[in-house]
Write a protein that holds these residues in place. Structure first.
Motif, PDB file in Angstrom:
ATOM      1  N   GLU A 280       0.827  -1.208   0.000  1.00 50.59           N
ATOM      2  CA  GLU A 280       0.000   0.000   0.000  1.00 50.59           C
ATOM      3  C   GLU A 280       0.860   1.256   0.000  1.00 50.59           C
ATOM      4  N   VAL A 281       1.908   1.254   0.814  1.00 53.40           N
ATOM      5  CA  VAL A 281       2.775   2.437   0.879  1.00 53.40           C
ATOM      6  C   VAL A 281       3.558   2.604  -0.419  1.00 53.40           C
ATOM      7  N   ALA A 282       4.107   1.518  -0.948  1.00 54.33           N
ATOM      8  CA  ALA A 282       4.898   1.602  -2.181  1.00 54.33           C
ATOM      9  C   ALA A 282       4.047   2.046  -3.355  1.00 54.33           C
ATOM     10  N   LYS A 283       2.828   1.541  -3.422  1.00 46.96           N
ATOM     11  CA  LYS A 283       1.943   1.932  -4.522  1.00 46.96           C
ATOM     12  C   LYS A 283       1.613   3.416  -4.460  1.00 46.96           C
ATOM     13  N   THR A 284       1.307   3.907  -3.268  1.00 46.23           N
ATOM     14  CA  THR A 284       0.993   5.327  -3.115  1.00 46.23           C
ATOM     15  C   THR A 284       2.216   6.196  -3.359  1.00 46.23           C
ATOM     16  N   GLN A 285       3.384   5.726  -2.900  1.00 49.12           N
ATOM     17  CA  GLN A 285       4.611   6.489  -3.102  1.00 49.12           C
ATOM     18  C   GLN A 285       4.938   6.653  -4.580  1.00 49.12           C
ATOM     19  N   LEU A 286       4.817   5.586  -5.348  1.00 50.02           N
ATOM     20  CA  LEU A 286       5.102   5.668  -6.785  1.00 50.02           C
ATOM     21  C   LEU A 286       4.137   6.606  -7.484  1.00 50.02           C
TER      22      LEU A 286
ATOM     23  N   GLY B 134      16.282  13.201  -6.726  1.00 52.73           N
ATOM     24  CA  GLY B 134      16.858  13.169  -5.388  1.00 52.73           C
ATOM     25  C   GLY B 134      16.074  13.982  -4.380  1.00 52.73           C
ATOM     26  N   PHE B 135      15.396  15.022  -4.839  1.00 52.29           N
ATOM     27  CA  PHE B 135      14.579  15.841  -3.938  1.00 52.29           C
ATOM     28  C   PHE B 135      13.167  15.281  -3.767  1.00 52.29           C
ATOM     29  N   ILE B 136      12.601  14.719  -4.826  1.00 50.25           N
ATOM     30  CA  ILE B 136      11.202  14.302  -4.795  1.00 50.25           C
ATOM     31  C   ILE B 136      11.023  12.935  -4.135  1.00 50.25           C
ATOM     32  N   LEU B 137      12.029  12.077  -4.198  1.00 48.58           N
ATOM     33  CA  LEU B 137      11.895  10.746  -3.589  1.00 48.58           C
ATOM     34  C   LEU B 137      11.587  10.799  -2.091  1.00 48.58           C
ATOM     35  N   PRO B 138      12.298  11.591  -1.258  1.00 48.66           N
ATOM     36  CA  PRO B 138      11.899  11.668   0.156  1.00 48.66           C
ATOM     37  C   PRO B 138      10.505  12.244   0.358  1.00 48.66           C
ATOM     38  N   LEU B 139      10.144  13.255  -0.435  1.00 48.94           N
ATOM     39  CA  LEU B 139       8.813  13.842  -0.311  1.00 48.94           C
ATOM     40  C   LEU B 139       7.731  12.857  -0.709  1.00 48.94           C
ATOM     41  N   SER B 140       7.973  12.084  -1.767  1.00 47.60           N
ATOM     42  CA  SER B 140       6.972  11.100  -2.193  1.00 47.60           C
ATOM     43  C   SER B 140       6.811   9.991  -1.160  1.00 47.60           C
ATOM     44  N   LEU B 141       7.903   9.586  -0.514  1.00 46.80           N
ATOM     45  CA  LEU B 141       7.806   8.585   0.552  1.00 46.80           C
ATOM     46  C   LEU B 141       7.008   9.130   1.734  1.00 46.80           C
ATOM     47  N   PHE B 142       7.261  10.364   2.112  1.00 41.49           N
ATOM     48  CA  PHE B 142       6.556  10.991   3.231  1.00 41.49           C
ATOM     49  C   PHE B 142       5.056  11.079   2.941  1.00 41.49           C
ATOM     50  N   LEU B 143       4.711  11.568   1.763  1.00 43.75           N
ATOM     51  CA  LEU B 143       3.295  11.673   1.401  1.00 43.75           C
ATOM     52  C   LEU B 143       2.675  10.296   1.194  1.00 43.75           C
ATOM     53  N   GLY B 144       3.457   9.342   0.680  1.00 43.03           N
ATOM     54  CA  GLY B 144       2.930   7.998   0.492  1.00 43.03           C
ATOM     55  C   GLY B 144       2.539   7.337   1.800  1.00 43.03           C
TER      56      GLY B 144
ATOM     57  N   ALA C 110      -1.340   6.499   2.508  1.00 43.38           N
ATOM     58  CA  ALA C 110      -1.650   5.067   2.585  1.00 43.38           C
ATOM     59  C   ALA C 110      -2.171   4.690   3.968  1.00 43.38           C
ATOM     60  N   TYR C 111      -1.449   5.049   5.010  1.00 45.11           N
ATOM     61  CA  TYR C 111      -1.889   4.707   6.358  1.00 45.11           C
ATOM     62  C   TYR C 111      -3.089   5.541   6.781  1.00 45.11           C
ATOM     63  N   GLY C 112      -3.199   6.750   6.241  1.00 40.36           N
ATOM     64  CA  GLY C 112      -4.390   7.538   6.530  1.00 40.36           C
ATOM     65  C   GLY C 112      -5.657   6.879   5.999  1.00 40.36           C
ATOM     66  N   ARG C 113      -5.574   6.288   4.812  1.00 42.77           N
ATOM     67  CA  ARG C 113      -6.738   5.562   4.283  1.00 42.77           C
ATOM     68  C   ARG C 113      -7.047   4.322   5.103  1.00 42.77           C
ATOM     69  N   ILE C 114      -5.972   3.627   5.547  1.00 42.75           N
ATOM     70  CA  ILE C 114      -6.189   2.422   6.356  1.00 42.75           C
ATOM     71  C   ILE C 114      -6.841   2.772   7.683  1.00 42.75           C
TER      72      ILE C 114
ATOM     73  N   LEU D 223      10.096   1.107   7.572  1.00 43.04           N
ATOM     74  CA  LEU D 223      11.530   1.372   7.481  1.00 43.04           C
ATOM     75  C   LEU D 223      12.203   0.539   6.394  1.00 43.04           C
ATOM     76  N   VAL D 224      11.652  -0.623   6.086  1.00 43.95           N
ATOM     77  CA  VAL D 224      12.212  -1.439   4.994  1.00 43.95           C
ATOM     78  C   VAL D 224      12.133  -0.669   3.680  1.00 43.95           C
ATOM     79  N   LEU D 225      10.958  -0.101   3.405  1.00 45.46           N
ATOM     80  CA  LEU D 225      10.803   0.703   2.191  1.00 45.46           C
ATOM     81  C   LEU D 225      11.629   1.982   2.277  1.00 45.46           C
ATOM     82  N   ALA D 226      11.769   2.541   3.478  1.00 43.40           N
ATOM     83  CA  ALA D 226      12.550   3.770   3.640  1.00 43.40           C
ATOM     84  C   ALA D 226      14.027   3.526   3.339  1.00 43.40           C
ATOM     85  N   VAL D 227      14.560   2.389   3.755  1.00 45.13           N
ATOM     86  CA  VAL D 227      15.965   2.071   3.484  1.00 45.13           C
ATOM     87  C   VAL D 227      16.192   1.914   1.978  1.00 45.13           C
ATOM     88  N   ILE D 228      15.272   1.249   1.293  1.00 49.50           N
ATOM     89  CA  ILE D 228      15.395   1.097  -0.166  1.00 49.50           C
ATOM     90  C   ILE D 228      15.349   2.463  -0.853  1.00 49.50           C
TER      91      ILE D 228
END
Length: 393
Positions: free
Chosen positions: A10-16, A61-71, A75-79, A103-108
């Protein structure tokens, strides 16, 4: 394992989805700017996509952290809004387990972000400087635009083309003003050699020099001895344009590789180099630190909806980024020692995330319960007791 895959998916799908939307917006803005430069003749039209592609590593490099944060927030807000997380908590899934999964997705994401910020972005910036230097050294004939007066790269001539065939790189109705060297501007206008031709074409040899070959035209020039103007008809007229030597532009720190910044031997720029290295390392760290902030902030009431805490979360992210920017500027100006660097901002953000996370856990509630609390004595119960005794008597 099923819950692990579900939350990660759910998080990865929303992040992408967020990443591609933001990248489309930012690349569109860059495309408009580059297209404007191409329409003005600053860069050739065939290099528009090259300049756009060179902007992608820096933006990613700038958008990847922002997309993870919003993802994570979305995702968890919907859950939470669909009460799915309530069921998971009832089944024994703790808040800390959700953090570990994320954190697994965050490390990747941090690894990919580090590749962009530490390696690909400096290479792209350096290549962009090289392309600009080649364009500056080019005579500019291959980048001529129809309907506009343009000066050649060696500044010896001004060319105007009425029409241009892009497939054959040939011209129709060409006007050329050859400016003499070593004279004042007023004398240059009088002594200029004016050429008009019906056809023209650019030829380039192996050495890289270019020639503008004009056909079926007339050349007007002023005789230096008599001062009279003469006209000469020609079938072919060659204008040799010598290539300029490549002038290396001054590189910004963004074009230097991380290894070059680390191995610097200039004490005057040591603070700026260290600030740039820490700035590049900040984005991978942001991916991990923001998880401790995003997961607690994603807890929403079903009545609030999944966007309930999106605005304060974005304000925290912008404050985090602005603090990093101001600290980097202070380090470059030697207002703050480079040894301290950007670490106070990262530590403060991590502390805020841990506090938000502990607030939702049982350990945090136990600590809060053990804290001393002061309550005012209640006089209402005593009053009722007295009144009841009076009635009994």
């Amino acid at each position: 394992m099923i819950i692990f895959r579900y939350l990660l998916k759910e998080v990865a799908k929303t992040q992408l989805a967020v990443f591609f939307v933001l990248m489309t917006i930012f690349i569109s803005q860059k495309f408009v700017r580059v297209l404007g430069d191409a329409s003005e003749g600053s860069i050739p039209g065939q290099l528009v996509m090259t300049f756009i592609a060179l902007k992608i590593p820096d933006l990613a490099g700038f958008i990847l952290p922002l997309s993870l944060f919003l993802g994570v927030l979305l995702a968890y807000g919907r859950i939470y809004a669909d009460s799915e997380m309530t069921v998971l908590h009832a089944c024994g899934v703790s808040e800390w387990y959700v953090v570990r999964v994320t954190l697994v997705l965050a490390v990747i994401t941090a690894i990919v972000t580090g590749i962009f910020t530490l390696y690909l972005a400096p290479l792209a910036s350096e290549y962009q400087y090289q392309v600009k230097e080649e364009l500056a050294a080019d005579s500019g004939l291959s980048a001529l635009v129809s309907g506009r007066f343009q000066q050649t790269g060696n500044q010896d001539a001004v060319v105007f083309i009425h029409d241009k065939d892009r497939e054959t790189n040939s011209f129709n109705k060409v006007f050329v003003a050859q400016l003499p060297k070593g004279e004042h501007s007023g004398a240059s206008i009088i002594n200029s050699s004016l050429v008009y031709a019906r056809t023209g074409r650019v030829y380039e040899d192996e050495s890289g020099s270019q020639q503008l070959v004009l056909g079926d035209g007339i050349r007007y020039h002023r005789d230096a001895d008599s001062g009279e103007f003469q006209s000469v008809a020609f079938d072919k007229y060659y204008i040799q344009i010598k290539d300029q030597e490549v002038e290396h532009q001054h590189r910004k720190l963004s074009a230097l590789t991380t290894l070059e910044l680390y191995n610097n031997d200039n004490p005057e720029l040591e603070s700026a180099y260290r600030a740039t290295i820490q700035w590049r390392m900040s984005f991978p760290l942001i991916c991990i630190i923001l998880i401790f902030i995003a997961v607690p902030l994603s807890v929403v009431n079903p009545r609030q909806g999944k966007f309930g805490k999106l605005l304060p979360a974005l304000m925290l992210f912008l404050g985090y980024l602005l603090l990093l920017t101001s600290m980097r500027s202070a380090i470059e100006k030697n207002a703050i020692p480079s040894v301290i660097g950007l670490w106070p901002v990262h530590i403060s953000a991590l502390f805020i995330g841990i506090m938000l996370l502990m607030k939702e856990r049982s350990t945090g509630r136990i600590i809060k319960a053990k804290l001393p609390s002061f309550k005012l004595p209640s006089f209402k119960r005593k009053t009722k007791a007295k009144s009841s005794q009076g009635k009994g008597n």
